[in-house]
Design a protein around this motif. Structure first.
Motif, PDB file in Angstrom:
ATOM      1  N   GLN A   1     -14.854 -45.221  41.118  1.00 34.84           N
ATOM      2  CA  GLN A   1     -14.043 -43.475  40.461  1.00 34.84           C
ATOM      3  C   GLN A   1     -14.138 -43.812  39.289  1.00 34.84           C
ATOM      4  N   VAL A   2     -14.563 -42.153  38.648  1.00 31.41           N
ATOM      5  CA  VAL A   2     -14.496 -42.148  36.633  1.00 31.41           C
ATOM      6  C   VAL A   2     -13.719 -41.642  36.541  1.00 31.41           C
TER       7      VAL A   2
ATOM      8  N   SER B   1     -13.660 -42.965  31.581  1.00 33.46           N
ATOM      9  CA  SER B   1     -13.191 -44.432  32.000  1.00 33.46           C
ATOM     10  C   SER B   1     -13.692 -44.513  33.165  1.00 33.46           C
ATOM     11  N   GLY B   2     -13.476 -46.221  33.604  1.00 38.85           N
ATOM     12  CA  GLY B   2     -13.533 -45.979  34.909  1.00 38.85           C
ATOM     13  C   GLY B   2     -15.081 -47.199  35.128  1.00 38.85           C
ATOM     14  N   ARG B   3     -15.294 -46.463  36.250  1.00 39.10           N
ATOM     15  CA  ARG B   3     -17.251 -47.038  37.128  1.00 39.10           C
ATOM     16  C   ARG B   3     -18.301 -46.304  35.636  1.00 39.10           C
ATOM     17  N   THR B   4     -18.029 -46.426  34.600  1.00 34.09           N
ATOM     18  CA  THR B   4     -18.450 -45.591  33.528  1.00 34.09           C
ATOM     19  C   THR B   4     -20.338 -45.935  33.830  1.00 34.09           C
ATOM     20  N   PHE B   5     -20.460 -47.364  34.203  1.00 31.74           N
ATOM     21  CA  PHE B   5     -22.055 -47.703  34.362  1.00 31.74           C
ATOM     22  C   PHE B   5     -22.555 -46.972  35.819  1.00 31.74           C
ATOM     23  N   VAL B   6     -22.263 -46.087  36.171  1.00 34.88           N
ATOM     24  CA  VAL B   6     -22.548 -44.644  37.262  1.00 34.88           C
ATOM     25  C   VAL B   6     -23.959 -44.073  36.868  1.00 34.88           C
TER      26      VAL B   6
ATOM     27  N   ASN C   1     -18.101 -44.338  25.460  1.00 26.44           N
ATOM     28  CA  ASN C   1     -18.545 -43.648  26.887  1.00 26.44           C
ATOM     29  C   ASN C   1     -17.437 -42.730  26.325  1.00 26.44           C
TER      30      ASN C   1
END
Length: 124
Positions: free
Chosen positions: A1-2, A25-30, A77
């Motif tokens: 999740q983001v 924040s979280g799965r920011t790579f997506v 980010n």
């Protein structure tokens, strides 16, 4: 999740400036695109600006007319919206949104992650 969190709204007079911030924040790579939208009372939510990383593409709504600048700090980010020469018609709830997509960046349904919004009020 983001997770997406905006800050920086407020009450200003016409002609003043404001800087909005948005931290993801979280799965920011997506994420590929970070955008700003706004919604005035009784109106549809509309696209304001978007920034893409990588690639560096930037998009603005026509009504920005060179008054707003979107920028980003990839290491944090975080994306910013510098708003200058504010007008009463810029009054709205400003939302930050994040998307894994690189196309159709002006469409709100391309953004699965949204913040709660930050109020911008411009008095005349």
């Amino acid at each position: 999740q983001v997770q997406v969190v905006e800050s920086g709204g407020g009450l200003v007079q016409a002609g003043d400036s404001l800087r909005l911030s948005c931290a993801a924040s979280g799965r920011t790579f997506v994420l590929y695109t970070m955008g700003w939208f706004r919604q005035a009372p009784g109106k549809e939510r509309e696209f304001v600006a978007a920034s893409q990383w990588p690639g560096g593409n930037i998009y603005y709504a026509d009504f920005v007319e060179g008054r707003f600048t979107i920028s980003r700090d990839s290491a944090k980010n975080t994306v910013y919206l510098q708003m200058n020469s504010l007008k009463p018609e810029d009054t709205a709830l400003y939302y930050c949104a994040a998307s894994p997509y690189s196309t159709a960046v002006t469409l709100k349904n391309k953004y699965p992650y949204w913040g709660q919004g930050t109020q911008v009020t411009v008095s005349s």
